[in-house]
Design an enzyme around this catalytic site. Sequence first.
Site, PDB file in Angstrom:
ATOM      1  N   HIS A  17       0.844  -1.204   0.000  1.00  9.21           N
ATOM      2  CA  HIS A  17       0.000   0.000   0.000  1.00  9.21           C
ATOM      3  C   HIS A  17       0.875   1.249   0.000  1.00  9.21           C
ATOM      4  O   HIS A  17       0.617   2.212  -0.718  1.00  9.21           O
ATOM      5  CB  HIS A  17      -0.863   0.069   1.262  1.00  9.21           C
ATOM      6  CG  HIS A  17      -1.932  -0.972   1.374  1.00  9.21           C
ATOM      7  ND1 HIS A  17      -2.096  -1.727   2.509  1.00  9.21           N
ATOM      8  CD2 HIS A  17      -2.910  -1.351   0.519  1.00  9.21           C
ATOM      9  CE1 HIS A  17      -3.133  -2.539   2.344  1.00  9.21           C
ATOM     10  NE2 HIS A  17      -3.638  -2.335   1.145  1.00  9.21           N
ATOM     11  N   LYS A  41     -17.968  -6.608   8.265  1.00  8.20           N
ATOM     12  CA  LYS A  41     -16.726  -7.353   8.459  1.00  8.20           C
ATOM     13  C   LYS A  41     -16.025  -6.863   9.717  1.00  8.20           C
ATOM     14  O   LYS A  41     -15.742  -5.670   9.838  1.00  8.20           O
ATOM     15  CB  LYS A  41     -15.816  -7.082   7.255  1.00  8.20           C
ATOM     16  CG  LYS A  41     -15.155  -8.298   6.654  1.00  8.20           C
ATOM     17  CD  LYS A  41     -14.579  -7.900   5.321  1.00  8.20           C
ATOM     18  CE  LYS A  41     -13.360  -8.677   4.932  1.00  8.20           C
ATOM     19  NZ  LYS A  41     -12.773  -8.146   3.695  1.00  8.20           N
ATOM     20  N   ARG A  90      -1.910  -5.545  -8.581  1.00 15.38           N
ATOM     21  CA  ARG A  90      -0.855  -6.539  -8.344  1.00 15.38           C
ATOM     22  C   ARG A  90      -0.759  -7.570  -9.461  1.00 15.38           C
ATOM     23  O   ARG A  90       0.292  -8.134  -9.704  1.00 15.38           O
ATOM     24  CB  ARG A  90      -1.102  -7.257  -7.012  1.00 15.38           C
ATOM     25  CG  ARG A  90      -0.844  -6.393  -5.816  1.00 15.38           C
ATOM     26  CD  ARG A  90      -1.399  -6.979  -4.560  1.00 15.38           C
ATOM     27  NE  ARG A  90      -2.849  -7.083  -4.634  1.00 15.38           N
ATOM     28  CZ  ARG A  90      -3.647  -7.290  -3.594  1.00 15.38           C
ATOM     29  NH1 ARG A  90      -3.130  -7.470  -2.411  1.00 15.38           N
ATOM     30  NH2 ARG A  90      -4.951  -7.350  -3.749  1.00 15.38           N
ATOM     31  N   SER A 127      -3.116  -7.544   2.827  1.00 16.27           N
ATOM     32  CA  SER A 127      -3.325  -7.478   4.280  1.00 16.27           C
ATOM     33  C   SER A 127      -3.804  -8.833   4.795  1.00 16.27           C
ATOM     34  O   SER A 127      -3.372  -9.289   5.860  1.00 16.27           O
ATOM     35  CB  SER A 127      -4.371  -6.412   4.623  1.00 16.27           C
ATOM     36  OG  SER A 127      -3.930  -5.150   4.209  1.00 16.27           O
TER      37      SER A 127
END
Length: 162
Positions: A17, A41, A90, A127
């Site tokens: 990040h 979440k 990515r 993460s």
Amino acid sequence: MTGAVCPGSFDPVTNGHLDVITRAAAQFDEIVVTVMINKSKRGLFTVDERIEMIAEATAHLDNVRISSWYGLLVDYAKEQGYTAIVKGLRGANDFDYELQMAQMNQKLSGVDTLFIPANPTYSFLSSSLVKEVATFGGDVADMVPEHVHTRLLARIAERAAE
Ligand code: PNS
């Protein structure tokens, strides 16, 4: 004045990040890193904790500020007067998902998304993986800033004791 929103969950912020945030900050007058709130979440860190960690990791970048938002990202971008969203990519999985979101966001609001290709050093990082690896004792020390690493290990230990 050019500005862009750099959104994400950041639970917690990783070196991947930070690479994207740093490179985005070099292209815009201002970047607002926005922790998107997902009420369905339970994160490992609270939104305030995530903000603190990002703030510490980006303290040296004068044109980066941090915020949080609950709701549509494009509503936040418009409210703030930003016409761009910046995201890291990515690989192909990210691309499929991000392209769909970028097109939806553009359709909803006219706000465009600009992609920054991940530094290959970090392209395997997420993460979620960092949390999983750390939970089982794997070494993630060079994948997150030092202060995040310390907080991560402490939180994992707290959760294990619950
Ligand atoms: O770090 P993440 O979890 O990959 O980030 C995804 C995030 C939070 C940026 C994305 O889910 C999002 O923008 N959520 C906000 C709600 C929204 O605007 N949804 C419509 C997307 S087209």
